[in-house]
Write a protein that holds these residues in place. Structure first.
Motif, short mmCIF file in Angstrom:
data_model
loop_
_atom_site.label_atom_id
_atom_site.label_comp_id
_atom_site.label_asym_id
_atom_site.label_seq_id
_atom_site.Cartn_x
_atom_site.Cartn_y
_atom_site.Cartn_z
N VAL A 62 0.87 -1.18 0.00
CA VAL A 62 0.00 0.00 0.00
C VAL A 62 0.90 1.23 0.00
O VAL A 62 1.88 1.29 0.75
N VAL A 63 0.59 2.20 -0.86
CA VAL A 63 1.38 3.42 -0.94
C VAL A 63 0.49 4.62 -0.65
O VAL A 63 -0.55 4.80 -1.30
N ASN A 64 0.87 5.42 0.34
CA ASN A 64 0.20 6.69 0.60
C ASN A 64 0.93 7.76 -0.19
O ASN A 64 1.84 8.42 0.30
N MET A 65 0.54 7.92 -1.46
CA MET A 65 1.16 8.96 -2.28
C MET A 65 0.81 10.34 -1.71
O MET A 65 1.64 11.23 -1.65
N ASP A 66 -0.46 10.51 -1.34
CA ASP A 66 -0.90 11.66 -0.56
C ASP A 66 -1.23 11.15 0.83
O ASP A 66 -1.93 10.14 0.97
N LEU A 67 -0.76 11.83 1.85
CA LEU A 67 -1.10 11.41 3.21
C LEU A 67 -2.59 11.62 3.46
O LEU A 67 -3.20 12.54 2.91
N PRO A 68 -3.21 10.78 4.28
CA PRO A 68 -4.64 10.95 4.59
C PRO A 68 -4.86 12.17 5.46
O PRO A 68 -3.95 12.65 6.15
N ARG A 69 -6.10 12.64 5.46
CA ARG A 69 -6.43 13.82 6.27
C ARG A 69 -6.39 13.51 7.76
O ARG A 69 -6.07 14.38 8.56
N SER A 70 -6.74 12.30 8.14
CA SER A 70 -6.81 11.99 9.57
C SER A 70 -6.00 10.75 9.89
O SER A 70 -5.85 9.85 9.04
N PRO A 71 -5.49 10.65 11.12
CA PRO A 71 -4.75 9.44 11.53
C PRO A 71 -5.61 8.18 11.45
O PRO A 71 -5.09 7.10 11.18
N GLU A 72 -6.92 8.30 11.69
CA GLU A 72 -7.79 7.13 11.60
C GLU A 72 -7.80 6.56 10.19
O GLU A 72 -7.78 5.35 9.99
N ASP A 73 -7.83 7.45 9.19
CA ASP A 73 -7.83 6.98 7.81
C ASP A 73 -6.52 6.28 7.47
O ASP A 73 -6.50 5.35 6.65
N TYR A 74 -5.43 6.71 8.08
CA TYR A 74 -4.14 6.05 7.84
C TYR A 74 -4.20 4.59 8.29
O TYR A 74 -3.74 3.68 7.57
N ILE A 75 -4.78 4.34 9.45
CA ILE A 75 -4.89 2.97 9.96
C ILE A 75 -5.72 2.11 9.02
O ILE A 75 -5.38 0.96 8.73
#
Length: 439
Positions: free
Chosen positions: A317-330
């Protein structure tokens, strides 16, 4: 512990064996006995931990022990936020019910497609319905089904359903259900405001929180690559070229970005497809199926692919753009390393996003070492961006100052945050004045 020790009927124990469930996961071992006993349950556990089977098996046992009726009343209702998750949950239920005695009727309903086939499928009723809230309400308005005999309500990805985007629809659905019902809330994350709303729906619930347990964490190698914003595209293509046989799920911040990035990858000879909410259901299904089959190497998606989507043995999985919230990252990185497998999650961290990524690290309780890739080193020294991040963390109310295309959420409370807090407070007041439900 075995499934037979959880109180499941022999037919369901055999269904678990056919599904190659060798032994209960921790969340199943905790949730299934409580659900079979009729308790309300709130489950917080990381993605890939077996939450779907944890509520699916008790729903099937409820059907097995019930009395046949005609037309069939809906006894089990599973609400989900997305079409893909609706299909996935229904598939799990049908797989487990495939060789059970009797003929169970499991219907799935979601928007974006014609309502007529779904109405036809509900003739004669249904035993279990899996649906998105909007389409469920459409079916009720068309008199295609009734919800006054629902015994168990499941909110899968409950934090998303309790958020403001679904608040009005969820309130309408709840008003159609009997007051005396079992309620199950499942999610990998529960923000504080959402958790307060969740508590207002539950009566003396069994709380199962395995999200922070080290033993329950998936085997995911997390990497954070520091790179300038304008070099993220070339870096992505560089990394993909190093592993041409591996599939990768790439998250970006907007629907436009999915199309733009997928097109650029295609011009470089990389088989890529976009995946976002503006696509038709048929196009989304085709893109996902092609990705699962390996016909597409890269699926470029918005956060709608971050929840509930199961892709067998997804390596990266690649986060090319970081998510807006830490919950979305998880939720995002939880698409890999599922069901005991291994995975890798790579995040591109522009120097200006250092403070935001530190917030993500803090929320998940895990530090991710920074690294650079030769030829893609940032112009701004790492020490300088680190000092800026320290200053941002130490200054209350200070925003991250990031490019808006990155979709990063600042530290100031938005109107949505304030409204969520107000609704949470109202939910707590309502719960305090409510009389206990009879069982």
């Amino acid at each position: 512990m075995s499934f037979s020790e959880l109180g499941l009927l022999p037919a369901l124990v055999q269904a678990c064996a056919r599904a190659h469930f060798l032994q209960p996961t921790p969340v199943q071992a905790s949730a299934i006995p409580a659900l079979l006993a009729g308790r309300d349950v709130r489950v917080q556990a990381r993605t890939g931990s077996g939450k779907t089977a944890a509520f699916a098996l008790p729903l099937l046992q409820q059907w097995l022990t019930g009395k046949p009726q005609s037309p069939r009343p809906v006894r089990g209702l599973v609400l989900v936020p997305t079409r893909e998750l609706a299909l996935q949950v229904a598939e799990t239920l049908r797989d487990l019910a495939h060789e059970l005695p009797g003929l169970i009727k499991i219907n799935v309903a979601f928007g974006g497609v014609s309502i007529n086939p779904q109405m036809m499928g509900l003739r004669g009723g249904a035993d279990i319905v899996v649906a998105t809230p909007g389409r469920l309400l459409d079916l009720v308005r068309h008199n295609a089904l009734h919800l006054d005999q629902v015994a168990t309500l499941v909110l899968d990805e409950a934090d998303r359903l309790l958020d403001l985007g679904f608040a009005d629809e969820l309130s309408e659905v709840l008003a159609l259900l009997p007051q005396q019902r079992q309620c199950v809330l499942c999610s990998a994350t529960f923000a504080p405001g959402v958790k307060a709303l969740a508590e207002a729906l539950l009566h003396e619930p069994v709380e199962i929180d395995l999200a922070s347990a080290v033993a329950a964490r998936p085997d995911i190698l997390q990497r954070a690559i520091v790179v300038e914003e304008e070099r993220r595209g070339p870096l992505l293509r560089h990394l993909l070229a190093q592993a041409p046989q591996d599939r990768a799920l790439v998250f970006v911040a907007s629907r436009y970005r999915t199309e733009h990035v997928a097109a650029k990858l295609g011009r470089d000879g990389i088989r890529a497809a976009p995946f976002h909410g503006d696509m038709s259901q048929g196009a989304r299904t085709d893109a996902l199926l092609a990705f699962k089959r390996g016909q597409v190497q890269v699926l470029v998606a918005t956060d709608m692919a971050a929840r509930g989507l199961h892709i067998e043995a997804l390596p990266i999985v690649v986060n090319m753009d970081l998510p807006r919230s830490p919950e979305d990252y998880i939720h995002r990185i939880g698409r890999t390393g599922r069901a005991g497998g291994q995975g890798e999650a790579i995040s591109f961290v522009p120097p200006a996003a250092e403070a935001h990524f530190r917030l993500i690290e803090k929320r998940q309780g895990q530090r991710v070492p920074r690294e650079t890739v030769p030829g893609f080193e940032p112009r701004e020294p790492l020490a300088a961006s680190s000092e800026a991040a320290d200053a941002a963390e130490a200054t209350p109310g200070r925003g991250t100052g990031l490019d808006p295309n990155g979709g990063i959420k600042g530290h100031r409370k938005s109107k949505k945050d304030k409204l969520r807090e107000r609704l949470a407070a109202e939910g707590q007041s309502s719960a305090a004045g409510r009389t206990p439900k009879a069982r």
